[in-house]
Design an enzyme around this catalytic site. Sequence first.
Site, PDB file in Angstrom:
ATOM      1  N   LYS A  95       9.241  10.589  -3.355  1.00 33.34           N
ATOM      2  CA  LYS A  95       9.987  10.217  -2.138  1.00 33.34           C
ATOM      3  C   LYS A  95      11.487  10.283  -2.400  1.00 33.34           C
ATOM      4  O   LYS A  95      12.262  10.734  -1.550  1.00 33.34           O
ATOM      5  CB  LYS A  95       9.566   8.804  -1.682  1.00 33.34           C
ATOM      6  CG  LYS A  95       8.157   8.764  -1.097  1.00 33.34           C
ATOM      7  CD  LYS A  95       7.601   7.349  -0.925  1.00 33.34           C
ATOM      8  CE  LYS A  95       6.133   7.408  -0.493  1.00 33.34           C
ATOM      9  NZ  LYS A  95       5.474   6.091  -0.411  1.00 33.34           N
ATOM     10  N   GLN A 129       6.746  -0.043  -1.904  1.00 34.63           N
ATOM     11  CA  GLN A 129       5.521   0.700  -2.197  1.00 34.63           C
ATOM     12  C   GLN A 129       4.351  -0.274  -2.370  1.00 34.63           C
ATOM     13  O   GLN A 129       4.435  -1.236  -3.130  1.00 34.63           O
ATOM     14  CB  GLN A 129       5.727   1.540  -3.472  1.00 34.63           C
ATOM     15  CG  GLN A 129       4.549   2.436  -3.832  1.00 34.63           C
ATOM     16  CD  GLN A 129       4.302   3.567  -2.828  1.00 34.63           C
ATOM     17  OE1 GLN A 129       5.244   4.069  -2.207  1.00 34.63           O
ATOM     18  NE2 GLN A 129       3.052   3.962  -2.656  1.00 34.63           N
ATOM     19  N   ASP A 161       8.215   2.245   7.311  1.00 36.41           N
ATOM     20  CA  ASP A 161       6.758   2.356   7.169  1.00 36.41           C
ATOM     21  C   ASP A 161       6.043   2.015   8.485  1.00 36.41           C
ATOM     22  O   ASP A 161       4.881   2.382   8.665  1.00 36.41           O
ATOM     23  CB  ASP A 161       6.250   1.360   6.114  1.00 36.41           C
ATOM     24  CG  ASP A 161       6.159   1.944   4.714  1.00 36.41           C
ATOM     25  OD1 ASP A 161       5.761   3.108   4.588  1.00 36.41           O
ATOM     26  OD2 ASP A 161       6.453   1.205   3.753  1.00 36.41           O
TER      27      ASP A 161
HETATM   28  N1  GUN Z   1       0.938   2.948  -0.404  1.00 35.10           N
HETATM   29  C1  GUN Z   1       0.128   3.945  -0.003  1.00 35.10           C
HETATM   30  N2  GUN Z   1       0.622   4.540   1.112  1.00 35.10           N
HETATM   31  C2  GUN Z   1       1.767   3.892   1.408  1.00 35.10           C
HETATM   32  C3  GUN Z   1       2.724   4.043   2.448  1.00 35.10           C
HETATM   33  O1  GUN Z   1       2.615   4.893   3.350  1.00 35.10           O
HETATM   34  N3  GUN Z   1       3.785   3.180   2.402  1.00 35.10           N
HETATM   35  C4  GUN Z   1       3.907   2.224   1.440  1.00 35.10           C
HETATM   36  N4  GUN Z   1       4.968   1.421   1.498  1.00 35.10           N
HETATM   37  N5  GUN Z   1       3.033   2.054   0.468  1.00 35.10           N
HETATM   38  C5  GUN Z   1       1.970   2.886   0.459  1.00 35.10           C
END
Ligand code: GUN
Length: 297
Positions: free
Chosen positions: A52, A96, A119
């Site tokens: 990311k 995350q 998110d």
């Molecule tokens: N863990 C797995 N997918 C995601 C996501 O889309 N966002 C976040 N913050 N954590 C994740």
Amino acid sequence: MTEVIDGNAVAQTIRDSLGGAIDTLDDAGVTPGLATVLMSDDPASETYVSMKQRDCEEVGINGIHVELDTHAPAQELYDTIDDLNADPDVNGILVQMPVVDQVDTRRVLRSVAPEKDVDGFHPENVGRMVAGNARFKPCTPHGIQKLLEHSGVETEGAEAVVVGRSDIVGKPMANLLIQKAPLGNATTTVCHSRTKDLAAHTRNADIVIAAAGVPELVDGSMLKEGATVIDVGVNRVDADTEKGYELVGDVEYESAKEVAGKITPVPGGVGPMTRAMLLWNTVKAASEQTGVAVDLD
Ligand code: GUN
């Protein structure tokens, strides 16, 4: 012939399409900022977060990464979120998931300022999405809608089956598919671990979205001829490879490919789209927080 949907290519198109908006912000002296926060020693999470950050650099978003000791008290994470909420250079915040056990995940989700919650996990943003007035659509379901759109898959009137009911994918995906809106209007069934006869549902589906986190749960015998199959699973299974594992989806790719009309691979299907939509949401956040109008569709 089965069409393999190339998530990397569609994600590149999305990233390219953000260029104009990022230039417009730049002309107004605004550089979008995305903070990623990691409090976990899960190797997959570490990989996701670093990808990311790399994406941010590629498109001209200012990436800030905060990594917290996995043994630190939960308060350190809550304080970090407060600091990022108050930082005007940070437009989007992503913590995350999953985080370490001492942290209250629900508290994390409601601590991120809704305006910076790229998110789409804050209860206010979940509520807005369900009401059909999303501020930020969650990245994976949003990315899947874009994949369907780019692949010419009609959702209106389609029978869709979502396998999995997670807060991150299954629930928001089903919600978007039932909305009276473009890329919605599907007759949608949600299957999960207590579903009695999964195959009976998937065999009836024009669109199957597999997001259960179970390796190769859905195989070709469970699909209707010509169905569109979207595989959200990223499962590490033991294998005799250099790394000691291989990645497999929630779909048994080889048998499913024989039956499906269109199918996403793992890797290279949904994953790159999730990351592209995170950039998209960050640009939207920067625009809304600064009042600099940009074109995003
Ligand atoms: N863990 C797995 N997918 C995601 C996501 O889309 N966002 C976040 N913050 N954590 C994740």
